[in-house]
Design an enzyme around this catalytic site. Structure first.
Site, PDB file in Angstrom:
ATOM      1  N   LYS A 117       0.829  -1.214   0.000  1.00 60.25           N
ATOM      2  CA  LYS A 117       0.000   0.000   0.000  1.00 60.25           C
ATOM      3  C   LYS A 117       0.858   1.257   0.000  1.00 60.25           C
ATOM      4  O   LYS A 117       0.430   2.308  -0.447  1.00 60.25           O
ATOM      5  CB  LYS A 117      -0.890   0.032   1.250  1.00 60.25           C
ATOM      6  CG  LYS A 117      -2.063  -0.926   1.186  1.00 60.25           C
ATOM      7  CD  LYS A 117      -3.000  -0.630   2.337  1.00 60.25           C
ATOM      8  CE  LYS A 117      -4.114  -1.627   2.453  1.00 60.25           C
ATOM      9  NZ  LYS A 117      -4.838  -1.519   3.720  1.00 60.25           N
ATOM     10  N   LYS A 198      -6.270 -10.379  -5.361  1.00 54.58           N
ATOM     11  CA  LYS A 198      -7.269 -10.572  -4.309  1.00 54.58           C
ATOM     12  C   LYS A 198      -8.483  -9.671  -4.558  1.00 54.58           C
ATOM     13  O   LYS A 198      -8.314  -8.529  -4.987  1.00 54.58           O
ATOM     14  CB  LYS A 198      -6.580 -10.176  -2.997  1.00 54.58           C
ATOM     15  CG  LYS A 198      -7.287 -10.514  -1.738  1.00 54.58           C
ATOM     16  CD  LYS A 198      -6.520  -9.956  -0.549  1.00 54.58           C
ATOM     17  CE  LYS A 198      -6.648  -8.443  -0.479  1.00 54.58           C
ATOM     18  NZ  LYS A 198      -6.286  -7.834   0.798  1.00 54.58           N
ATOM     19  N   LYS A 201     -11.965  -4.187  -1.460  1.00 52.71           N
ATOM     20  CA  LYS A 201     -13.016  -3.172  -1.333  1.00 52.71           C
ATOM     21  C   LYS A 201     -12.657  -1.918  -2.104  1.00 52.71           C
ATOM     22  O   LYS A 201     -13.523  -1.174  -2.522  1.00 52.71           O
ATOM     23  CB  LYS A 201     -13.164  -2.781   0.146  1.00 52.71           C
ATOM     24  CG  LYS A 201     -14.107  -3.661   0.935  1.00 52.71           C
ATOM     25  CD  LYS A 201     -14.349  -3.055   2.318  1.00 52.71           C
ATOM     26  CE  LYS A 201     -13.973  -4.021   3.409  1.00 52.71           C
ATOM     27  NZ  LYS A 201     -12.916  -3.626   4.301  1.00 52.71           N
TER      28      LYS A 201
HETATM   29  P1  TYM Z   1     -10.235  -5.824   5.979  1.00 47.29           P
HETATM   30  O1  TYM Z   1     -11.210  -4.766   6.351  1.00 47.29           O
HETATM   31  O2  TYM Z   1      -9.367  -5.572   4.783  1.00 47.29           O
HETATM   32  O3  TYM Z   1     -10.991  -7.187   5.716  1.00 47.29           O
HETATM   33  C1  TYM Z   1     -11.870  -7.770   6.660  1.00 47.29           C
HETATM   34  C2  TYM Z   1     -11.669  -9.280   6.680  1.00 47.29           C
HETATM   35  O4  TYM Z   1     -11.901  -9.826   5.375  1.00 47.29           O
HETATM   36  C3  TYM Z   1     -10.784 -10.620   4.980  1.00 47.29           C
HETATM   37  N1  TYM Z   1     -10.611 -10.488   3.523  1.00 47.29           N
HETATM   38  C4  TYM Z   1     -10.666 -11.502   2.663  1.00 47.29           C
HETATM   39  N2  TYM Z   1     -10.832 -12.837   2.845  1.00 47.29           N
HETATM   40  C5  TYM Z   1     -10.842 -13.628   1.738  1.00 47.29           C
HETATM   41  N3  TYM Z   1     -10.692 -13.143   0.476  1.00 47.29           N
HETATM   42  C6  TYM Z   1     -10.512 -11.817   0.249  1.00 47.29           C
HETATM   43  N4  TYM Z   1     -10.386 -11.358  -0.989  1.00 47.29           N
HETATM   44  C7  TYM Z   1     -10.489 -10.934   1.375  1.00 47.29           C
HETATM   45  N5  TYM Z   1     -10.338  -9.594   1.508  1.00 47.29           N
HETATM   46  C8  TYM Z   1     -10.412  -9.346   2.831  1.00 47.29           C
HETATM   47  C9  TYM Z   1      -9.594 -10.037   5.731  1.00 47.29           C
HETATM   48  O5  TYM Z   1      -8.544 -10.978   5.851  1.00 47.29           O
HETATM   49  C10 TYM Z   1     -10.229  -9.683   7.058  1.00 47.29           C
HETATM   50  O6  TYM Z   1     -10.276 -10.801   7.900  1.00 47.29           O
HETATM   51  N6  TYM Z   1      -6.391  -5.337   9.167  1.00 47.29           N
HETATM   52  C11 TYM Z   1      -7.739  -5.856   9.012  1.00 47.29           C
HETATM   53  C12 TYM Z   1      -8.717  -5.290  10.027  1.00 47.29           C
HETATM   54  C13 TYM Z   1      -8.329  -5.450  11.461  1.00 47.29           C
HETATM   55  C14 TYM Z   1      -8.327  -6.666  12.192  1.00 47.29           C
HETATM   56  C15 TYM Z   1      -7.940  -6.311  13.513  1.00 47.29           C
HETATM   57  C16 TYM Z   1      -8.614  -7.977  11.858  1.00 47.29           C
HETATM   58  C17 TYM Z   1      -7.957  -4.448  12.303  1.00 47.29           C
HETATM   59  N7  TYM Z   1      -7.724  -4.962  13.548  1.00 47.29           N
HETATM   60  C18 TYM Z   1      -7.812  -7.262  14.505  1.00 47.29           C
HETATM   61  C19 TYM Z   1      -8.499  -8.939  12.853  1.00 47.29           C
HETATM   62  C20 TYM Z   1      -8.098  -8.586  14.157  1.00 47.29           C
HETATM   63  C21 TYM Z   1      -8.238  -5.508   7.625  1.00 47.29           C
HETATM   64  O7  TYM Z   1      -7.747  -4.614   6.984  1.00 47.29           O
HETATM   65  O8  TYM Z   1      -9.337  -6.217   7.248  1.00 47.29           O
END
Ligand code: TYM
Length: 333
Positions: A117, A198, A201
């Site tokens: 990023k 991947k 969003k």
């Molecule tokens: P985020 O908001 O990008 O995504 C939320 C969750 O969705 C999963 N994910 C996917 N799984 C399968 N295929 C995909 N294409 C895909 N895109 C996203 C992500 O792995 C995630 O589980 N850093 C995290 C948010 C966060 C978090 C935390 C997660 C902040 N603090 C503490 C767990 C524990 C994030 O950016 O998720």
């Protein structure tokens, strides 16, 4: 396989837009299953994480509320789980500073999400660099055993484990060292337009199906999704695009792998896509309708978030105080 029970579970999602089917299959579906199987669950809308990249303050509140409504619509129950907005619990930011001072600069430099990023590292925010520390603290403040996520979060989870262990060794054992909870088959749902990337969003909206997409949007996106070479499906020779579409079908419909191969073997790609679109429309339309109803009643939505924040604050404050006490801070009651 039965779902784990009697665990403390934490996970988060960024309110960068409506969650897509990758978020759902990779993480959110597990949130629902873990909520059902008698765990203490904390789910956070991580609004502090989502400001680490440029964002629009004018539409931010709507994005947070839409994320909250979507989580409720898919089955998060605010009575059973603790659903809260990260910035409503100030302990996260305070503990991030404390933990930053236990984190090596070189550890954060190695994070692949930062490297991806923050291509232009000179102008990227410091927040993006410190992002994994905030994420570690999210998890540790609730003494989580399990963290259901997709596989893009594995490296962050590894760092969380390193920091918990380091803190425990330096200041006397305090934190539970968490384990990721990952369902391999759906841990990385790929883009509909490029199966090497991947589903995300923030990319092109046609790459992803969002949980609130209309019938027409779903039909159009699946119809224009890339396929592999040829025009009929051969189960003995599955390319990456079909593999992605079929794993979406299998995970959403609950139809078994073998049955799916039999059903689609020898069929034309257009027919398969039509069936996938129909199935997604059937599953997603009720979610879309519920989100609309929930967003129409903002005060009830806010009341749910208030309840979650109150319960999360209790746990996080207690652990933050303990963290500061271990670190030798003076504290006033
Ligand atoms: P985020 O908001 O990008 O995504 C939320 C969750 O969705 C999963 N994910 C996917 N799984 C399968 N295929 C995909 N294409 C895909 N895109 C996203 C992500 O792995 C995630 O589980 N850093 C995290 C948010 C966060 C978090 C935390 C997660 C902040 N603090 C503490 C767990 C524990 C994030 O950016 O998720």
């Amino acid at each position: 396989m039965p779902y784990p029970s009697n665990k403390r579970v934490f996970s988060g999602i960024q309110p960068t837009g409506v969650p897509h089917i990758g978020n759902y299959l990779g993480a959110l579906k597990q949130w629902i299953n873990l909520q059902k199987s008698n765990n203490t669950c904390f789910w956070s809308i991580v609004d502090l994480h989502a400001i680490t990249m440029p964002y629009d303050a004018g539409t931010y509140k709507t994005k947070v509320l839409t994320t909250a409504a979507t989580l409720l619509a898919i089955g998060i129950d605010p009575e059973k789980s603790i659903l809260f907005v990260q910035s409503h619990v100030p302990a996260h930011t305070e503990a991030t500073w404390l933990m930053s001072c236990q984190t090596k600069y070189s550890e954060l430099q190695r994070m692949t999400q930062f490297k991806d990023k923050g291509e232009n590292q000179a102008s990227v925010s410091t927040g993006l660099f410190v992002y994994p520390v905030l994420m570690a603290v999210d998890i540790l403040l609730y003494q989580a055993d399990l963290v259901p996520v997709g596989d893009d979060q594995v490296q962050h989870l590894e760092l969380t484990r390193t920091l918990a262990t380091r803190f425990n060794n330096t200041y006397n054992h305090l934190f539970t060292v968490p384990e990721p909870y990952i369902i391999k088959e759906v841990a990385r749902v790929m883009s509909l337009k490029d199966p090497a990337k991947k589903m995300s969003k923030s990319g092109n909206p046609n790459d992803a199906i969002f949980l609130t997409d209309s019938q027409d949007e779903i039909q159009k996106k699946i119809k224009t999704a890339v396929t592999d070479s040829g025009s009929t499906f051969d189960p003995d020779n599955i390319g990456p695009a079909l593999k992605n579409l079929l794993s979406i079908y299998i995970a959403f419909s609950g139809v078994g792998v073998e049955e799916t191969m039999e059903k689609f073997g020898g069929k034309g790609y257009a027919t398969i896509k039509n069936d996938i679109a129909e199935m997604l429309i059937e599953k997603l339309t009720p979610i879309r309708n519920k989100v609309r109803i929930l967003l129409d009643n903002e005060s009830s939505l806010m009341a749910n978030l208030q309840l979650g924040a109150r319960r999360a604050n209790e746990v996080a404050q207690k652990n933050l105080r303990e963290m500061k006490s271990r670190m030798g801070f003076t504290q006033i009651s």
